[in-house]
Design a protein around this motif. Structure first.
Motif, PDB file in Angstrom:
ATOM      1  N   ASP A   1     -20.066 -90.111   9.556  1.00 25.66           N
ATOM      2  CA  ASP A   1     -18.804 -89.822   8.880  1.00 25.66           C
ATOM      3  C   ASP A   1     -18.826 -88.438   8.251  1.00 25.66           C
ATOM      4  O   ASP A   1     -19.789 -88.049   7.586  1.00 25.66           O
ATOM      5  CB  ASP A   1     -18.517 -90.867   7.799  1.00 25.66           C
ATOM      6  CG  ASP A   1     -18.260 -92.240   8.385  1.00 25.66           C
ATOM      7  OD1 ASP A   1     -17.905 -92.292   9.577  1.00 25.66           O
ATOM      8  OD2 ASP A   1     -18.421 -93.235   7.662  1.00 25.66           O
TER       9      ASP A   1
ATOM     10  N   GLY B   1     -17.636 -86.850   5.470  1.00 28.19           N
ATOM     11  CA  GLY B   1     -17.050 -87.041   4.158  1.00 28.19           C
ATOM     12  C   GLY B   1     -17.160 -85.802   3.297  1.00 28.19           C
ATOM     13  O   GLY B   1     -17.497 -84.711   3.777  1.00 28.19           O
TER      14      GLY B   1
ATOM     15  N   GLU C   1     -12.364 -83.108  11.426  1.00 28.13           N
ATOM     16  CA  GLU C   1     -12.079 -84.455  10.939  1.00 28.13           C
ATOM     17  C   GLU C   1     -11.280 -84.413   9.639  1.00 28.13           C
ATOM     18  O   GLU C   1     -10.363 -85.226   9.431  1.00 28.13           O
ATOM     19  CB  GLU C   1     -13.386 -85.222  10.732  1.00 28.13           C
ATOM     20  CG  GLU C   1     -13.217 -86.683  10.341  1.00 28.13           C
ATOM     21  CD  GLU C   1     -12.531 -87.506  11.406  1.00 28.13           C
ATOM     22  OE1 GLU C   1     -11.972 -88.577  11.060  1.00 28.13           O
ATOM     23  OE2 GLU C   1     -12.530 -87.094  12.587  1.00 28.13           O
TER      24      GLU C   1
END
Length: 414
Positions: A122, A124, A53
């Motif tokens: 997510d 992050g 990602e």
């Protein structure tokens, strides 16, 4: 993890392939590793969804990519290890990166409730994910953390938060390797796809006037053919003249994509304009056969000849216009203001003795501008069909030969 993948690679890959290790200390380095590998790889396999990602968000993935899945058996194994830790209640934990649906599915398989399991999908920064687990732990909402990021596991351990890393199983690694190899093989096949480029010169397509010498057209064709051969050799393609104003270039999708910045820039057009002062029309087509690729190229050429599209000059093998996304947000186009007629009128008013041939130096004196600006204005006249570039004069002196242009003043009377 990279070492595990490398050791399993040769037995798990469905097609012959070469594995290139790109280990990193921190997931944040993944994008830089991909950039350094560049076009030397056909597919990327990431150790988990997190570096995948991060690389995707950085915009460095120009090739197919996948990652080792951390759901399914890997998550079930982590839940089992958490149950063996006296400090952790697996029914009250926080889990990062893994999707909520995969979490619920794993708990259903284990016959455990997941209503008090908190998730963050997510991928992050490490600090943000660590804070997510620590906050829930301080609030007494959870008893421990299941994390997909090794850096987060290390920080949680240092902070005294019970943490269990989610490690992919051997089966997950084999499946990911299988998928990556197939993606790479397909990518290689697509890059080898036959691609045809049609290049037409509007100036040479116009009918010959009596006042125009034929020799300059013949020499211009030779100069253009020579330039196209040089460009084609650079990308391992071939060139054939197909008529008195068009050429056909045959290559592969990979070679043409490299010459067009991924089909964002028309091939050959900039060099032809700079060296010969000619505007060209280009159509690119792909297909399963040479005939199909040429048919698609003619369709794309007809679209660009309409002058309505700055992109979409390439057509894929299904006949669809290939318009890559712009690298930067598009800006509103400025209104078109034709300048050619105005420049031609000013030059025609100062021509002496009916001589309509000028160069950048003489045109600059007539327009009271520098030769560089005059050269740009003369190219504008060529692009608008108001001037013809004559073959450069061959002189024994070193340096660029003087480029002459014949002004088509007849168009001022229309």
């Amino acid at each position: 993890m990279v070492e595990r993948v490398m050791l399993m690679g040769h037995s798990a890959a469905p097609v012959p392939c070469r594995l290139i290790a790109a280990a990193y200390r921190d997931e944040q380095e993944a994008a830089d590793k991909v950039t350094r590998l560049g076009p030397g790889v056909d597919a990327c396999l990431f150790a988990s969804p997190v570096p995948f990602e991060l690389a995707r968000r950085a915009g460095v993935l120009t090739m197919p990519a996948t990652h080792v899945q951390l759901g399914g058996a890997a998550l079930v194994a982590a839940i089992a290890r958490a149950a063996l830790d006296d400090r952790i209640d697996p029914r009250r934990v926080s889990i990062d990166v893994v999707g909520r649906s995969e979490i619920d599915e794993a708990y259903v398989d284990l016959n455990l409730p997941s209503s008090e399991v908190h998730s963050r999908e997510d991928a992050g920064p490490i600090g943000t994910i660590t804070a997510f687990h620590e906050r829930l732990m301080r609030q007494g909402t959870t008893t421990g953390a299941l994390t997909s990021v090794q850096g987060v596991a290390d920080r949680l351990a240092a902070a005294g938060v019970p943490a269990v890393p989610i490690r992919p199983t051997a089966a997950a690694v084999r499946t990911a390797l299988h998928t990556a190899a197939l993606l790479g093989a397909r990518y290689r096949l697509e890059e080898s796809q036959l691609t045809v480029v049609l290049v037409e010169v509007p100036t040479l397509r116009e009918p010959v006037r009596r006042t125009s010498p034929r020799y300059w057209r013949d020499e211009l064709r030779l100069s253009l053919h020579r330039l196209l051969v040089q460009e084609a050799n650079r990308i391992n393609a071939s060139v054939w003249p197909i008529d008195d104003h068009g050429y056909l270039v045959v290559g592969t999708k990979g070679s043409i994509a490299a010459a067009t910045d991924g089909f964002r820039v028309m091939p050959f057009a900039a060099r032809i304009r700079d060296e010969l002062g000619l505007a060209v029309e280009v159509g690119i087509g792909m297909g399963r056969t040479a005939h199909e690729a040429e048919t698609h190229a003619r369709g794309a050429l007809a679209r660009t000849q309409g002058g309505k599209q700055t992109q979409g000059f390439a057509v894929d093998r299904e006949g669809r216009a290939l318009v890559p996304p712009p690298r930067t947000p598009p800006h509103p186009a400025a209104p078109f203001k034709p300048k050619g007629i105005e420049v031609l009128t000013r030059l025609a008013a100062k021509l002496e003795g009916g001589d309509t041939v000028v160069d950048a130096e003489s045109a600059g004196k007539m327009l009271s501008v520098t030769p560089r600006t005059a050269r740009r204005l003369l190219r504008t006249l060529v692009d608008e069909g108001l001037a013809w570039p004559l073959p450069p004069n061959r002189t024994p002196q070193p340096g660029r030969p003087r480029q002459l242009y014949r002004l088509i003043v007849e168009k001022l009377n229309r």
